[in-house]
Scaffold this active site. Structure first.
Site, PDB file in Angstrom:
ATOM      1  N   LYS A   1      41.902  36.298  31.894  1.00  0.00           N
ATOM      2  CA  LYS A   1      42.479  35.016  32.313  1.00  0.00           C
ATOM      3  C   LYS A   1      42.875  34.194  31.093  1.00  0.00           C
ATOM      4  O   LYS A   1      43.971  33.638  31.027  1.00  0.00           O
ATOM      5  CB  LYS A   1      41.479  34.240  33.178  1.00  0.00           C
ATOM      6  CG  LYS A   1      41.379  34.778  34.597  1.00  0.00           C
ATOM      7  CD  LYS A   1      40.193  34.192  35.361  1.00  0.00           C
ATOM      8  CE  LYS A   1      40.068  34.904  36.707  1.00  0.00           C
ATOM      9  NZ  LYS A   1      38.796  34.670  37.400  1.00  0.00           N
TER      10      LYS A   1
ATOM     11  N   GLN B   1      33.941  30.908  37.520  1.00  0.00           N
ATOM     12  CA  GLN B   1      33.906  32.321  37.898  1.00  0.00           C
ATOM     13  C   GLN B   1      32.717  32.611  38.818  1.00  0.00           C
ATOM     14  O   GLN B   1      31.588  32.196  38.538  1.00  0.00           O
ATOM     15  CB  GLN B   1      33.828  33.181  36.620  1.00  0.00           C
ATOM     16  CG  GLN B   1      33.912  34.669  36.855  1.00  0.00           C
ATOM     17  CD  GLN B   1      35.272  35.136  37.376  1.00  0.00           C
ATOM     18  OE1 GLN B   1      36.302  34.552  37.078  1.00  0.00           O
ATOM     19  NE2 GLN B   1      35.263  36.179  38.174  1.00  0.00           N
TER      20      GLN B   1
ATOM     21  N   ASP C   1      41.567  27.527  42.109  1.00  0.00           N
ATOM     22  CA  ASP C   1      41.065  28.653  42.904  1.00  0.00           C
ATOM     23  C   ASP C   1      41.246  28.397  44.399  1.00  0.00           C
ATOM     24  O   ASP C   1      41.175  29.336  45.198  1.00  0.00           O
ATOM     25  CB  ASP C   1      39.552  28.815  42.653  1.00  0.00           C
ATOM     26  CG  ASP C   1      39.204  30.104  41.931  1.00  0.00           C
ATOM     27  OD1 ASP C   1      40.003  31.048  41.995  1.00  0.00           O
ATOM     28  OD2 ASP C   1      38.119  30.138  41.331  1.00  0.00           O
TER      29      ASP C   1
HETATM   30  N1  GUN Z   1      35.167  36.290  41.467  1.00  0.00           N
HETATM   31  C1  GUN Z   1      35.868  37.268  42.089  1.00  0.00           C
HETATM   32  N2  GUN Z   1      37.090  36.824  42.457  1.00  0.00           N
HETATM   33  C2  GUN Z   1      37.154  35.535  42.067  1.00  0.00           C
HETATM   34  C3  GUN Z   1      38.173  34.544  42.161  1.00  0.00           C
HETATM   35  O1  GUN Z   1      39.272  34.744  42.698  1.00  0.00           O
HETATM   36  N3  GUN Z   1      37.856  33.340  41.623  1.00  0.00           N
HETATM   37  C4  GUN Z   1      36.651  33.084  41.052  1.00  0.00           C
HETATM   38  N4  GUN Z   1      36.439  31.861  40.576  1.00  0.00           N
HETATM   39  N5  GUN Z   1      35.695  33.979  40.944  1.00  0.00           N
HETATM   40  C5  GUN Z   1      35.949  35.199  41.451  1.00  0.00           C
END
Ligand code: GUN
Length: 296
Positions: free
Chosen positions: A55, A99, A122
């Site tokens: 990311k 996350q 998100d």
């Molecule tokens: N963990 C697995 N997929 C995601 C996601 O799309 N966003 C976040 N913040 N954590 C994750």
């Protein structure tokens, strides 16, 4: 019957990142604005570390600012909430992503709901969830289902009236995916572990989105001939000689002979998720500065 069209998620993601770079350049030139994304990782989960690194890398590659916050596994909920409070107030931060999964001592929904909904790239805040469920266009939409929808619309054009089956009911993928498809006027069914005769339900669908996290669960004879299949699963399996490989929730080798179009694993949904995160961050930055959101 000829094999299905392979939906190239990598190419979609590259195309979307190109459009984002152009918007970021224009924001810089016209408004002296560089969008910023803060990513918070608590603990040392190996898969999460890879996601967070990717990311950060892709954020800077499209010209945006990346702020990474790595906190120890013992971090308390109050400490994490304090960091989120700071990021909410920081004008250089337009998007915040925490996350998941979080360590057990932290209540994830309390943390997600502490994020400023306008910075919730998100789309997990209860306000954005509610906006999406009620068809409010101001909703920040979760990145994985958004990526799936972009590919489905490109493949099929108008989705109105199509029968869609979403296999999986998670808050991250299944539920928002169903809401998005409903917003496109599909007839939507959600299937899960208690659904009776799952194969028969799947076989009725023009659009099948598999997001259950069970490797190659969806077999060729679960698929309606000509259907569009989106495979969200990322499962690591043994590949002999101590090696491993990634497979989806769909048995690709079988499904490719029946479906009209299908996303591969890897190279399907995965690359689009981060591209959509960057898209949401640019949109959030524009809205926070009273600028029209780019149509990307
Ligand atoms: N963990 C697995 N997929 C995601 C996601 O799309 N966003 C976040 N913040 N954590 C994750």
């Amino acid at each position: 019957m000829t094999d299905a069209t392979i939906i190239d998620g990598k190419a979609f993601a590259q195309n979307l990142r190109g459009k984002i770079s152009t918007v970021v350049e224009r924001l810089k030139a016209d408004h002296n604005l560089t969008p910023g994304l803060a990513v918070v990782l608590v603990g040392e989960d190996a898969a999460s570390q890879i996601y967070v690194r990717n990311k950060g890398k892709q954020t800077t590659e499209v010209g945006m600012n990346s702020f990474e916050h790595r906190l120890p596994a013992e971090t308390t909920e109050d400490e994490l909430l304090a960091l989120i409070g700071k990021l909410n107030k920081d004008p250089a931060v337009n998007g915040i992503l925490v996350q998941l999964p979080l360590p057990d001592q932290i209540n994830a929904s309390r943390v997600l709901d502490a994020i400023d909904p306008d910075k919730d790239v998100d789309g997990f805040h209860v306000i954005n969830t509610g906006r999406l469920a009620t068809g409010n266009p101001d909703a920040m939409v979760p990145c994985t289902p958004l990526g799936c929808l972009i590919m489905l619309k490109d493949q099929l054009g108008n989705l109105s009236g199509k029968r869609a089956f979403v296999l999986g009911r998670s808050n991250i993928v299944g539920k928002p995916m169903a809401a998005l498809l409903l917003g496109q006027h599909c007839t939507v069914t959600i299937g899960h572990s208690r659904t009776k005769d799952l194969a028969e339900e799947c076989r009725r669908a023009d659009i099948l989105v598999a997001a259950v996290g069970r490797e190659r669960m969806v077999k060729g004879d679960w698929i309606k001939p000509g259907a569009t299949v989106i495979d969200v699963g990322i499962n690591r399996i043994a590949a002999g000689e101590g090696k491993t490989r990634l497979v989806g929730d769909v048995d690709f080798d079988e499904a490719v002979k029946v479906a009209g179009a299908i996303t591969p694993v890897p190279g399907g949904v995965g690359p689009m998720t981060i591209a959509c995160l960057l898209r949401n961050t640019v949109v959030a930055a524009c809205l926070q500065h009273g600028l029209e959101a780019p149509d990307i």
